[in-house]
Write an enzyme that holds these catalytic residues in place. Sequence first.
Site, PDB file in Angstrom:
ATOM      1  CE1 TYR A  48      50.798  77.792  33.434  1.00 35.19           C
ATOM      2  CE2 TYR A  48      50.936  76.213  31.213  1.00 35.19           C
ATOM      3  CZ  TYR A  48      50.000  77.163  32.279  1.00 35.19           C
ATOM      4  OH  TYR A  48      48.606  76.935  32.093  1.00 35.19           O
ATOM      5  CB  ALA A  56      62.257  70.384  28.609  1.00 36.31           C
ATOM      6  CE1 TYR A  80      59.388  69.930  24.266  1.00 33.54           C
ATOM      7  CE2 TYR A  80      57.484  69.275  22.795  1.00 33.54           C
ATOM      8  CZ  TYR A  80      57.967  69.727  24.433  1.00 33.54           C
ATOM      9  OH  TYR A  80      57.340  69.582  25.317  1.00 33.54           O
ATOM     10  CG  PHE A  85      47.210  65.275  25.368  1.00 31.35           C
ATOM     11  CD1 PHE A  85      47.517  64.426  26.069  1.00 31.35           C
ATOM     12  CD2 PHE A  85      46.672  65.210  23.955  1.00 31.35           C
ATOM     13  CE1 PHE A  85      47.920  62.975  25.540  1.00 31.35           C
ATOM     14  CE2 PHE A  85      46.846  64.041  23.426  1.00 31.35           C
ATOM     15  CZ  PHE A  85      47.291  62.910  24.186  1.00 31.35           C
ATOM     16  CG  ASN A  86      47.300  71.722  23.804  1.00 33.58           C
ATOM     17  OD1 ASN A  86      47.308  70.609  23.356  1.00 33.58           O
ATOM     18  ND2 ASN A  86      47.684  72.793  23.159  1.00 33.58           N
ATOM     19  CB  ILE A 124      42.630  81.258  13.358  1.00 30.77           C
ATOM     20  CG1 ILE A 124      41.861  82.130  14.443  1.00 30.77           C
ATOM     21  CG2 ILE A 124      42.140  79.907  13.199  1.00 30.77           C
ATOM     22  CD1 ILE A 124      40.488  81.971  14.193  1.00 30.77           C
TER      23      ILE A 124
HETATM   24  N1  UDP Z   1      47.077  78.330  17.388  1.00 36.51           N
HETATM   25  C1  UDP Z   1      46.592  79.235  16.815  1.00 36.51           C
HETATM   26  N2  UDP Z   1      47.150  80.605  16.623  1.00 36.51           N
HETATM   27  C2  UDP Z   1      48.055  80.868  17.486  1.00 36.51           C
HETATM   28  C3  UDP Z   1      48.706  80.062  18.541  1.00 36.51           C
HETATM   29  C4  UDP Z   1      47.925  78.795  18.362  1.00 36.51           C
HETATM   30  O1  UDP Z   1      45.660  79.196  15.680  1.00 36.51           O
HETATM   31  O2  UDP Z   1      48.712  82.194  17.568  1.00 36.51           O
HETATM   32  C5  UDP Z   1      46.382  77.105  17.250  1.00 36.51           C
HETATM   33  C6  UDP Z   1      47.586  76.095  17.122  1.00 36.51           C
HETATM   34  O3  UDP Z   1      47.567  75.932  15.591  1.00 36.51           O
HETATM   35  C7  UDP Z   1      46.913  74.810  17.678  1.00 36.51           C
HETATM   36  C8  UDP Z   1      46.210  75.371  18.950  1.00 36.51           C
HETATM   37  O4  UDP Z   1      46.122  76.483  18.600  1.00 36.51           O
HETATM   38  O5  UDP Z   1      46.183  74.127  16.964  1.00 36.51           O
HETATM   39  C9  UDP Z   1      47.025  75.222  20.125  1.00 36.51           C
HETATM   40  O6  UDP Z   1      48.330  75.665  19.929  1.00 36.51           O
HETATM   41  P1  UDP Z   1      49.632  76.121  20.974  1.00 36.51           P
HETATM   42  O7  UDP Z   1      50.642  76.638  20.486  1.00 36.51           O
HETATM   43  O8  UDP Z   1      48.750  76.744  22.104  1.00 36.51           O
HETATM   44  O9  UDP Z   1      49.894  74.515  21.617  1.00 36.51           O
HETATM   45  P2  UDP Z   1      50.505  73.438  20.817  1.00 36.51           P
HETATM   46  O10 UDP Z   1      49.169  72.637  20.401  1.00 36.51           O
HETATM   47  O11 UDP Z   1      51.251  73.801  19.659  1.00 36.51           O
HETATM   48  O12 UDP Z   1      51.166  72.457  21.975  1.00 36.51           O
END
Ligand code: UDP
Length: 333
Positions: free
Chosen positions: A11, A75, A141, A169-170, A207
């Site tokens: 990605y 990774a 991880y 971050f994300n 959520i």
């Molecule tokens: N999240 C959620 N439902 C899902 C996937 C993720 O509520 O099906 C929430 C998760 O708890 C976090 C945010 O969305 O607070 C981002 O999660 P993601 O897995 O996209 O990235 P991460 O923060 O884990 O790297």
Amino acid sequence: MKVLVAGGAGYIGSHCVRQLVAAGHEPVVLDNLVFGHRAAVAPEIEFHAIDLGDAPALEPLFAAHRFDLVMHFAAFAYVGESVTDPIKYYRNNVAAPLTLLETMLKHGVRKFVFSSTCATFGVPTRLPLVEDLPQAPINPYGQTKLDVENLLKALARSHGLSFAAFRYFNAAGAAEDGAIGEDHDPETHLIPLAMGAAQGHRPALQIFGTDYPTPDGTCLRDYVHVDDLSRAHIAVFERLATPGAQLFYNLGTGTPTSVREVIQAVEQVSGLKVPVVVGQRREGDPPALYADAAKARTELNWVPKFGSIGPIVETAWRWHQAHPHGYGDRPSS
Ligand code: UDP
């Protein structure tokens, strides 16, 4: 620069490859295609389907090219799986890059750009996260990424390696022209899951917790566009000219966005309703993670083009609409 991009079909790596080309550099891609997609790399780019831990396969590649720099994106990144199968994570995320680093140093390549993560910080002691806060990962991880950061520091001292480690971050969004995007199998990330649920291709979005000490009770994260991340990787080149440079940058927009705000953005952009169910907290999710990216801004002149969630989701939606099943190269696509 002639750049070897390990994980260049994944990605973030595939977006970086396109940014490298746009900036006039020459990427060569290496990817074992376990998670990467061949279609994410343009046919005119030199591509090698080999594993970065495969020393005999790396040798001829380094012998044939004079790489100026190596970027490493390859990774495994499923936090839950890293807890249940740490050997897999240490093998792929620590042992394999060790082989890559050993081979490149042997061939006189001394510049390295590493995909690290905000997960190296664990539960933050202070927000926003600045680079020098204590790093205490809470899962294998994050630990494997921190282990590589430490290895790089040792190699900077022993071999004059110059490196940059970017704590993402994300990562979110897709190429602005819609050519490539996000396709994980399994998909666990919030934005693609929300879009899939809105389209009826996936079950209702769960959520993970609405009882966090945040304004709307859901987790806050810092969503940063994948092309903005990529541009930082290129902006750092000049600084890597100094032998032994040890550079660490947190890459985020600095804007905390809640899970509910992400869902709203997906609904606004798509014009569709995202069906949701409220579930339990996911283990290992800190309530809030967002970056202070002042260091990248000052030192690299890095200013994210995408500063808020709406425009990021727009790019993701464009890709997702055109490719509801991603690249279509996996049995579950
Ligand atoms: N999240 C959620 N439902 C899902 C996937 C993720 O509520 O099906 C929430 C998760 O708890 C976090 C945010 O969305 O607070 C981002 O999660 P993601 O897995 O996209 O990235 P991460 O923060 O884990 O790297």
